[in-house]
Design a protein around this motif. Structure first.
Motif, PDB file in Angstrom:
ATOM      1  N   GLY A  28       0.695  -1.141  -0.106  1.00 46.28           N
ATOM      2  CA  GLY A  28      -0.128  -0.020  -0.165  1.00 46.28           C
ATOM      3  C   GLY A  28       0.940   1.356   0.015  1.00 46.28           C
ATOM      4  O   GLY A  28       2.140   1.061  -0.384  1.00 46.28           O
ATOM      5  N   ASN A  29       0.319   2.238   0.202  1.00 45.31           N
ATOM      6  CA  ASN A  29       0.882   3.612   0.296  1.00 45.31           C
ATOM      7  C   ASN A  29       1.538   3.711   1.772  1.00 45.31           C
ATOM      8  O   ASN A  29       0.972   4.175   2.584  1.00 45.31           O
ATOM      9  N   ALA A  30       3.026   3.755   1.722  1.00 42.75           N
ATOM     10  CA  ALA A  30       3.590   3.873   3.125  1.00 42.75           C
ATOM     11  C   ALA A  30       4.940   4.388   2.955  1.00 42.75           C
ATOM     12  O   ALA A  30       5.436   4.676   1.898  1.00 42.75           O
ATOM     13  N   LYS A  31       5.423   4.694   4.002  1.00 37.49           N
ATOM     14  CA  LYS A  31       6.631   5.386   4.169  1.00 37.49           C
ATOM     15  C   LYS A  31       7.390   4.296   5.134  1.00 37.49           C
ATOM     16  O   LYS A  31       6.969   4.164   6.080  1.00 37.49           O
ATOM     17  N   THR A  32       8.641   3.981   4.458  1.00 36.30           N
ATOM     18  CA  THR A  32       9.542   3.342   5.449  1.00 36.30           C
ATOM     19  C   THR A  32      10.605   3.972   6.207  1.00 36.30           C
ATOM     20  O   THR A  32      11.340   5.054   5.472  1.00 36.30           O
ATOM     21  N   ILE A  33      10.899   3.755   7.251  1.00 35.23           N
ATOM     22  CA  ILE A  33      11.766   4.868   8.188  1.00 35.23           C
ATOM     23  C   ILE A  33      12.905   3.717   8.764  1.00 35.23           C
ATOM     24  O   ILE A  33      12.567   2.581   9.434  1.00 35.23           O
ATOM     25  N   TYR A  34      13.967   4.146   8.014  1.00 36.39           N
ATOM     26  CA  TYR A  34      15.271   3.337   8.747  1.00 36.39           C
ATOM     27  C   TYR A  34      16.122   4.185   9.779  1.00 36.39           C
ATOM     28  O   TYR A  34      16.181   5.406   9.390  1.00 36.39           O
ATOM     29  N   ILE A  35      16.047   3.681  11.078  1.00 39.15           N
ATOM     30  CA  ILE A  35      16.591   4.217  12.045  1.00 39.15           C
ATOM     31  C   ILE A  35      18.063   3.201  12.048  1.00 39.15           C
ATOM     32  O   ILE A  35      18.171   2.325  12.335  1.00 39.15           O
ATOM     33  N   GLY A  36      19.412   4.108  11.919  1.00 37.36           N
ATOM     34  CA  GLY A  36      20.528   3.445  12.260  1.00 37.36           C
ATOM     35  C   GLY A  36      20.851   3.158  13.551  1.00 37.36           C
ATOM     36  O   GLY A  36      20.144   3.454  14.550  1.00 37.36           O
ATOM     37  N   GLU A  37      22.055   2.549  13.601  1.00 37.24           N
ATOM     38  CA  GLU A  37      22.228   1.693  15.131  1.00 37.24           C
ATOM     39  C   GLU A  37      22.348   3.095  15.968  1.00 37.24           C
ATOM     40  O   GLU A  37      23.141   4.031  15.866  1.00 37.24           O
ATOM     41  N   GLN A  38      21.599   3.010  17.377  1.00 38.88           N
ATOM     42  CA  GLN A  38      21.709   3.778  18.370  1.00 38.88           C
ATOM     43  C   GLN A  38      22.461   3.191  19.415  1.00 38.88           C
ATOM     44  O   GLN A  38      22.402   2.007  19.716  1.00 38.88           O
ATOM     45  N   ASN A  39      23.075   4.049  20.102  1.00 39.22           N
ATOM     46  CA  ASN A  39      23.924   3.567  21.183  1.00 39.22           C
ATOM     47  C   ASN A  39      23.459   4.334  22.233  1.00 39.22           C
ATOM     48  O   ASN A  39      22.543   5.137  22.213  1.00 39.22           O
ATOM     49  N   SER A  40      24.093   4.225  23.677  1.00 40.11           N
ATOM     50  CA  SER A  40      23.873   4.865  24.835  1.00 40.11           C
ATOM     51  C   SER A  40      24.212   6.249  25.163  1.00 40.11           C
ATOM     52  O   SER A  40      24.171   6.744  26.271  1.00 40.11           O
ATOM     53  N   ASN A  41      24.663   6.960  23.933  1.00 35.42           N
ATOM     54  CA  ASN A  41      24.604   8.481  24.369  1.00 35.42           C
ATOM     55  C   ASN A  41      23.651   9.318  24.692  1.00 35.42           C
ATOM     56  O   ASN A  41      22.600   9.087  23.902  1.00 35.42           O
ATOM     57  N   ASN A  42      23.559  10.426  25.391  1.00 34.35           N
ATOM     58  CA  ASN A  42      22.699  11.131  25.497  1.00 34.35           C
ATOM     59  C   ASN A  42      22.745  12.129  24.483  1.00 34.35           C
ATOM     60  O   ASN A  42      23.810  12.422  23.642  1.00 34.35           O
ATOM     61  N   ALA A  43      22.070  13.526  24.742  1.00 35.11           N
ATOM     62  CA  ALA A  43      22.104  14.456  23.642  1.00 35.11           C
ATOM     63  C   ALA A  43      23.447  15.261  23.579  1.00 35.11           C
ATOM     64  O   ALA A  43      23.699  15.711  22.767  1.00 35.11           O
ATOM     65  N   LYS A  44      23.945  15.000  24.750  1.00 39.18           N
ATOM     66  CA  LYS A  44      25.361  15.716  25.016  1.00 39.18           C
ATOM     67  C   LYS A  44      26.565  14.907  24.379  1.00 39.18           C
ATOM     68  O   LYS A  44      27.650  15.570  24.476  1.00 39.18           O
ATOM     69  N   GLY A  45      26.194  13.697  24.045  1.00 29.48           N
ATOM     70  CA  GLY A  45      27.152  12.735  23.530  1.00 29.48           C
ATOM     71  C   GLY A  45      28.096  12.046  24.469  1.00 29.48           C
ATOM     72  O   GLY A  45      28.746  11.085  24.244  1.00 29.48           O
ATOM     73  N   GLU A  46      27.468  12.075  25.783  1.00 30.93           N
ATOM     74  CA  GLU A  46      28.055  11.289  26.842  1.00 30.93           C
ATOM     75  C   GLU A  46      27.400   9.781  27.062  1.00 30.93           C
ATOM     76  O   GLU A  46      26.277   9.691  26.467  1.00 30.93           O
ATOM     77  N   VAL A  47      28.336   8.878  27.166  1.00 30.77           N
ATOM     78  CA  VAL A  47      27.899   7.745  27.150  1.00 30.77           C
ATOM     79  C   VAL A  47      27.070   7.188  28.809  1.00 30.77           C
ATOM     80  O   VAL A  47      27.632   7.570  29.744  1.00 30.77           O
ATOM     81  N   VAL A  48      25.861   6.983  28.381  1.00 30.07           N
ATOM     82  CA  VAL A  48      24.882   6.675  29.710  1.00 30.07           C
ATOM     83  C   VAL A  48      25.224   5.142  30.075  1.00 30.07           C
ATOM     84  O   VAL A  48      25.034   4.434  29.243  1.00 30.07           O
ATOM     85  N   GLY A  49      25.237   4.732  31.518  1.00 29.09           N
ATOM     86  CA  GLY A  49      25.168   3.370  31.936  1.00 29.09           C
ATOM     87  C   GLY A  49      26.573   2.594  31.722  1.00 29.09           C
ATOM     88  O   GLY A  49      26.292   1.396  31.279  1.00 29.09           O
ATOM     89  N   LYS A  50      27.825   3.210  31.734  1.00 25.80           N
ATOM     90  CA  LYS A  50      28.888   2.673  31.500  1.00 25.80           C
ATOM     91  C   LYS A  50      28.835   1.419  32.298  1.00 25.80           C
ATOM     92  O   LYS A  50      28.795   1.405  33.509  1.00 25.80           O
ATOM     93  N   GLY A  51      29.001   0.167  31.551  1.00 22.63           N
ATOM     94  CA  GLY A  51      29.295  -1.023  32.392  1.00 22.63           C
ATOM     95  C   GLY A  51      27.955  -1.842  32.921  1.00 22.63           C
ATOM     96  O   GLY A  51      27.889  -2.777  33.380  1.00 22.63           O
ATOM     97  N   ASN A  52      26.732  -0.964  32.358  1.00 20.63           N
ATOM     98  CA  ASN A  52      25.524  -1.485  32.719  1.00 20.63           C
ATOM     99  C   ASN A  52      24.523  -1.609  31.294  1.00 20.63           C
ATOM    100  O   ASN A  52      23.984  -0.584  30.914  1.00 20.63           O
ATOM    101  N   LEU A  53      24.396  -2.780  31.011  1.00 16.55           N
ATOM    102  CA  LEU A  53      23.534  -3.216  29.599  1.00 16.55           C
ATOM    103  C   LEU A  53      22.218  -2.707  29.939  1.00 16.55           C
ATOM    104  O   LEU A  53      21.695  -2.374  29.122  1.00 16.55           O
ATOM    105  N   LYS A  54      21.454  -2.805  31.266  1.00 18.46           N
ATOM    106  CA  LYS A  54      20.268  -2.508  31.279  1.00 18.46           C
ATOM    107  C   LYS A  54      20.109  -0.901  31.057  1.00 18.46           C
ATOM    108  O   LYS A  54      19.304  -0.321  30.418  1.00 18.46           O
ATOM    109  N   GLU A  55      20.840  -0.261  32.032  1.00 18.68           N
ATOM    110  CA  GLU A  55      20.852   1.224  31.534  1.00 18.68           C
ATOM    111  C   GLU A  55      20.844   1.779  30.316  1.00 18.68           C
ATOM    112  O   GLU A  55      20.438   2.548  29.684  1.00 18.68           O
ATOM    113  N   GLN A  56      21.970   1.027  29.633  1.00 19.03           N
ATOM    114  CA  GLN A  56      22.424   1.474  28.390  1.00 19.03           C
ATOM    115  C   GLN A  56      21.222   1.134  27.336  1.00 19.03           C
ATOM    116  O   GLN A  56      20.732   1.894  26.339  1.00 19.03           O
ATOM    117  N   THR A  57      20.509  -0.020  27.694  1.00 18.51           N
ATOM    118  CA  THR A  57      19.216  -0.290  26.908  1.00 18.51           C
ATOM    119  C   THR A  57      18.289   0.744  26.955  1.00 18.51           C
ATOM    120  O   THR A  57      17.580   1.119  25.882  1.00 18.51           O
TER     121      THR A  57
END
Length: 137
Positions: A28-57
């Motif tokens: 049908g008439n659709a728009k497909t959206i591809y979201i490239g790999e996202q990691n655990s960076n916040n908007a400032k570029g800092e890694v959130v949850g270093k060493g913690n898979l749950k927090e990173q997820t």
């Protein structure tokens, strides 16, 4: 009138699991959206949850929600997830965070998951991609 048909198929002969669908077709008439790999960076570029898979997820899923909103999609529009998890992580911790954020979708997407030796930043424990489909307006 625009119409979109998303069909979830679990054919006989393939395992049936409530967490994923084996085949999804979109027509049908659709728009497909591809979201490239996202990691655990916040908007400032800092890694959130270093060493913690749950927090990173949790952070990864927040990033994906932001991407969906920018493209006019929502979680229910996802038809495919790709997850890369660093080898040695307890997948149950990440899965628990995913379930809290995602819940039990009535029609789950297809999922590809792989353990990898490393990701782009040594502090990353998980990377997720998503494909979503929405009806054109």
């Amino acid at each position: 009138m625009n119409s979109l048909i998303v069909e979830h198929i679990n054919p006989d002969g393939l395992i049936k699991n409530p967490a994923f669908t084996n085949v999804i077709t979109v027509s049908g008439n659709a728009k497909t959206i591809y979201i490239g790999e996202q990691n655990s960076n916040n908007a400032k570029g800092e890694v959130v949850g270093k060493g913690n898979l749950k927090e990173q997820t949790v952070q990864v899923l927040e990033n994906i929600k932001t991407a969906w909103a920018a493209a006019g999609a929502q979680p229910a529009d996802v038809i495919k997830w790709t997850l890369n998890v660093v080898q040695g992580q307890n997948l149950q911790e990440g899965f628990a965070a995913f379930q809290e954020a995602w819940g039990q979708p009535g029609k789950p997407p297809v999922i590809t998951m792989a353990f990898v030796s490393a990701l782009a930043n040594p502090d990353y424990l998980i990377g997720m991609e998503a494909i979503a489909v929405v009806a054109e307006k």
